[in-house]
Design a protein around this motif. Sequence first.
Motif, PDB file in Angstrom:
ATOM      1  N   VAL A 103       0.849  -1.112   0.028  1.00 54.77           N
ATOM      2  CA  VAL A 103      -0.014  -0.057  -0.070  1.00 54.77           C
ATOM      3  C   VAL A 103       0.966   1.245   0.010  1.00 54.77           C
ATOM      4  CG1 VAL A 103      -1.547   1.362   1.252  1.00 54.77           C
ATOM      5  CG2 VAL A 103      -1.998  -1.076   1.029  1.00 54.77           C
ATOM      6  N   GLU A 104       2.006   1.281   0.730  1.00 55.60           N
ATOM      7  CA  GLU A 104       2.713   2.574   0.965  1.00 55.60           C
ATOM      8  C   GLU A 104       3.571   2.556  -0.402  1.00 55.60           C
ATOM      9  OE1 GLU A 104       4.769   1.668   4.719  1.00 55.60           O
ATOM     10  OE2 GLU A 104       3.068   2.622   5.697  1.00 55.60           O
ATOM     11  N   GLY A 105       3.918   1.570  -1.263  1.00 54.76           N
ATOM     12  CA  GLY A 105       4.698   1.420  -2.357  1.00 54.76           C
ATOM     13  C   GLY A 105       4.000   1.554  -3.623  1.00 54.76           C
ATOM     14  N   VAL A 106       2.685   2.247  -3.616  1.00 56.99           N
ATOM     15  CA  VAL A 106       1.883   2.244  -4.548  1.00 56.99           C
ATOM     16  C   VAL A 106       2.748   3.198  -5.875  1.00 56.99           C
ATOM     17  CG1 VAL A 106      -0.243   2.369  -3.555  1.00 56.99           C
ATOM     18  CG2 VAL A 106       0.921   4.582  -4.000  1.00 56.99           C
ATOM     19  N   PRO A 107       2.745   2.721  -7.186  1.00 60.50           N
ATOM     20  CA  PRO A 107       1.595   1.780  -7.789  1.00 60.50           C
ATOM     21  C   PRO A 107       1.979   0.215  -7.237  1.00 60.50           C
ATOM     22  CG  PRO A 107       2.828   2.673  -9.548  1.00 60.50           C
ATOM     23  CD  PRO A 107       3.457   3.393  -8.123  1.00 60.50           C
ATOM     24  N   ALA A 108       1.377  -0.605  -6.771  1.00 55.97           N
ATOM     25  CA  ALA A 108       1.553  -1.881  -6.559  1.00 55.97           C
ATOM     26  C   ALA A 108       0.568  -2.814  -7.314  1.00 55.97           C
ATOM     27  CB  ALA A 108       1.489  -2.071  -5.110  1.00 55.97           C
ATOM     28  N   THR A 109       0.953  -3.903  -7.859  1.00 52.51           N
ATOM     29  CA  THR A 109       0.189  -4.785  -8.691  1.00 52.51           C
ATOM     30  C   THR A 109      -0.363  -6.007  -7.479  1.00 52.51           C
ATOM     31  OG1 THR A 109       1.437  -4.718 -10.551  1.00 52.51           O
ATOM     32  CG2 THR A 109      -0.110  -6.589 -10.365  1.00 52.51           C
ATOM     33  N   LEU A 110      -1.476  -5.942  -7.359  1.00 50.04           N
ATOM     34  CA  LEU A 110      -2.314  -6.810  -6.432  1.00 50.04           C
ATOM     35  C   LEU A 110      -2.664  -8.355  -6.969  1.00 50.04           C
ATOM     36  CD1 LEU A 110      -4.689  -4.271  -4.745  1.00 50.04           C
ATOM     37  CD2 LEU A 110      -2.524  -4.827  -3.916  1.00 50.04           C
ATOM     38  N   LYS A 121     -14.659  -6.627  -9.260  1.00 48.04           N
ATOM     39  CA  LYS A 121     -14.745  -6.998  -7.597  1.00 48.04           C
ATOM     40  C   LYS A 121     -13.908  -6.476  -6.988  1.00 48.04           C
ATOM     41  CE  LYS A 121     -15.832 -10.722  -4.487  1.00 48.04           C
ATOM     42  NZ  LYS A 121     -15.835 -12.293  -4.189  1.00 48.04           N
ATOM     43  N   ILE A 122     -12.796  -6.598  -7.226  1.00 51.53           N
ATOM     44  CA  ILE A 122     -11.401  -6.343  -6.423  1.00 51.53           C
ATOM     45  C   ILE A 122     -11.527  -4.763  -6.368  1.00 51.53           C
ATOM     46  CG2 ILE A 122      -8.924  -6.104  -6.302  1.00 51.53           C
ATOM     47  CD1 ILE A 122      -9.033  -9.078  -7.529  1.00 51.53           C
ATOM     48  N   LYS A 123     -11.512  -4.143  -7.383  1.00 50.49           N
ATOM     49  CA  LYS A 123     -11.759  -2.673  -7.636  1.00 50.49           C
ATOM     50  C   LYS A 123     -12.640  -2.200  -6.650  1.00 50.49           C
ATOM     51  CE  LYS A 123     -12.184   1.193 -10.880  1.00 50.49           C
ATOM     52  NZ  LYS A 123     -12.479   1.719 -12.262  1.00 50.49           N
ATOM     53  N   ALA A 124     -13.928  -2.650  -6.681  1.00 46.61           N
ATOM     54  CA  ALA A 124     -15.017  -2.127  -5.563  1.00 46.61           C
ATOM     55  C   ALA A 124     -14.590  -2.327  -4.164  1.00 46.61           C
ATOM     56  CB  ALA A 124     -16.451  -2.906  -5.970  1.00 46.61           C
ATOM     57  N   GLU A 125     -14.009  -3.593  -4.035  1.00 48.87           N
ATOM     58  CA  GLU A 125     -13.354  -3.728  -2.538  1.00 48.87           C
ATOM     59  C   GLU A 125     -12.460  -2.526  -2.028  1.00 48.87           C
ATOM     60  OE1 GLU A 125     -12.579  -7.362  -0.966  1.00 48.87           O
ATOM     61  OE2 GLU A 125     -13.523  -8.516  -2.787  1.00 48.87           O
ATOM     62  N   ILE A 126     -11.534  -2.371  -2.816  1.00 47.51           N
ATOM     63  CA  ILE A 126     -10.698  -1.125  -2.349  1.00 47.51           C
ATOM     64  C   ILE A 126     -10.881   0.099  -2.662  1.00 47.51           C
ATOM     65  CG2 ILE A 126      -8.529  -0.152  -3.429  1.00 47.51           C
ATOM     66  CD1 ILE A 126      -7.827  -2.927  -2.381  1.00 47.51           C
ATOM     67  N   GLU A 127     -11.907   0.673  -3.550  1.00 43.72           N
ATOM     68  CA  GLU A 127     -12.583   1.815  -3.479  1.00 43.72           C
ATOM     69  C   GLU A 127     -13.416   2.018  -2.275  1.00 43.72           C
ATOM     70  OE1 GLU A 127     -14.115   2.206  -7.438  1.00 43.72           O
ATOM     71  OE2 GLU A 127     -12.172   2.635  -8.187  1.00 43.72           O
ATOM     72  N   GLU A 128     -14.194   1.001  -1.929  1.00 39.56           N
ATOM     73  CA  GLU A 128     -14.952   1.196  -0.570  1.00 39.56           C
ATOM     74  C   GLU A 128     -14.244   1.385   0.589  1.00 39.56           C
ATOM     75  OE1 GLU A 128     -17.804  -1.840   2.042  1.00 39.56           O
ATOM     76  OE2 GLU A 128     -18.157  -2.132  -0.409  1.00 39.56           O
ATOM     77  N   ALA A 129     -12.870   0.918   0.595  1.00 43.93           N
ATOM     78  CA  ALA A 129     -11.808   1.078   1.558  1.00 43.93           C
ATOM     79  C   ALA A 129     -11.344   2.332   1.701  1.00 43.93           C
ATOM     80  CB  ALA A 129     -11.039  -0.011   1.706  1.00 43.93           C
ATOM     81  N   GLY A 130     -11.676   3.073   0.707  1.00 40.82           N
ATOM     82  CA  GLY A 130     -10.899   4.446   0.397  1.00 40.82           C
ATOM     83  C   GLY A 130      -9.639   4.477  -0.628  1.00 40.82           C
ATOM     84  N   GLY A 131      -9.451   3.543  -1.429  1.00 37.26           N
ATOM     85  CA  GLY A 131      -8.160   3.559  -2.354  1.00 37.26           C
ATOM     86  C   GLY A 131      -8.436   3.516  -3.645  1.00 37.26           C
ATOM     87  N   SER A 132      -7.631   3.828  -4.534  1.00 42.04           N
ATOM     88  CA  SER A 132      -7.683   3.903  -5.912  1.00 42.04           C
ATOM     89  C   SER A 132      -7.207   2.714  -6.443  1.00 42.04           C
ATOM     90  CB  SER A 132      -7.491   5.162  -6.486  1.00 42.04           C
ATOM     91  OG  SER A 132      -6.245   5.355  -6.073  1.00 42.04           O
ATOM     92  N   ILE A 133      -7.795   1.983  -7.776  1.00 37.96           N
ATOM     93  CA  ILE A 133      -7.263   1.062  -8.498  1.00 37.96           C
ATOM     94  C   ILE A 133      -7.497   1.252 -10.003  1.00 37.96           C
ATOM     95  CG2 ILE A 133      -8.175  -1.282  -9.318  1.00 37.96           C
ATOM     96  CD1 ILE A 133      -6.763  -1.496  -6.726  1.00 37.96           C
ATOM     97  N   GLU A 134      -6.443   0.761 -10.515  1.00 39.06           N
ATOM     98  CA  GLU A 134      -6.355   0.746 -12.188  1.00 39.06           C
ATOM     99  C   GLU A 134      -6.298  -0.433 -12.685  1.00 39.06           C
ATOM    100  OE1 GLU A 134      -3.037   2.169 -15.317  1.00 39.06           O
ATOM    101  OE2 GLU A 134      -3.219   3.463 -13.734  1.00 39.06           O
ATOM    102  N   LEU A 135      -6.879  -0.832 -13.688  1.00 37.80           N
ATOM    103  CA  LEU A 135      -7.067  -2.058 -14.316  1.00 37.80           C
ATOM    104  C   LEU A 135      -6.493  -1.925 -15.687  1.00 37.80           C
ATOM    105  CD1 LEU A 135     -10.746  -3.073 -13.908  1.00 37.80           C
ATOM    106  CD2 LEU A 135      -8.867  -3.519 -12.183  1.00 37.80           C
ATOM    107  N   LYS A 136      -5.511  -2.831 -15.795  1.00 38.14           N
ATOM    108  CA  LYS A 136      -4.566  -2.897 -17.173  1.00 38.14           C
ATOM    109  C   LYS A 136      -4.784  -4.203 -17.885  1.00 38.14           C
ATOM    110  CE  LYS A 136      -1.047   0.356 -16.263  1.00 38.14           C
ATOM    111  NZ  LYS A 136       0.349   0.631 -16.392  1.00 38.14           N
TER     112      LYS A 136
END
Length: 136
Positions: A103-110, A121-136
């Motif tokens: 988390v502290e070393g963003v960007p990080a491939t999960l 689904k993962i994007k929704a979970e992370i965004e709900e927790a307050g984070g941001s996601i990019e899908l490649k």
Amino acid sequence: MSEEATAVAEFSAEAKEMGDKIAELTLKQAKELSDYLKDVHGIEPAAGGGAIMMAGPAATEEAAAEQTEFDVILTGFGDKKLNVVKVVKNLTGASLMEAKKMVEGVPATLKEGVSKEDADKIKAEIEEAGGSIELK
């Protein structure tokens, strides 16, 4: 062109088996494989990720045609870092300390090579927790 397309679509049983095994690796196993290939065989992973990237002309044409697998990349954690760390820990199976470093070393491939449905689904979970996601 049709002869080329036919030639590209034919894979040996060994290549299919190996490809299927690699596609099913967990993030931890992919990192271990990457380290093994680097240390034992001198093969470096592509910049920016733990997965080995081998893209020839056929691979890039195929990827451009239709993307069915996605990499989920954490791009930020907002002001709720602890919540994002907890979600990352649960999603990746990493220890609390490893999740915090990701988390502290963003960007990080999960996750790598997941379906569109799983990526969303993962994007929704992370965004709900307050984070941001990019899908490649």
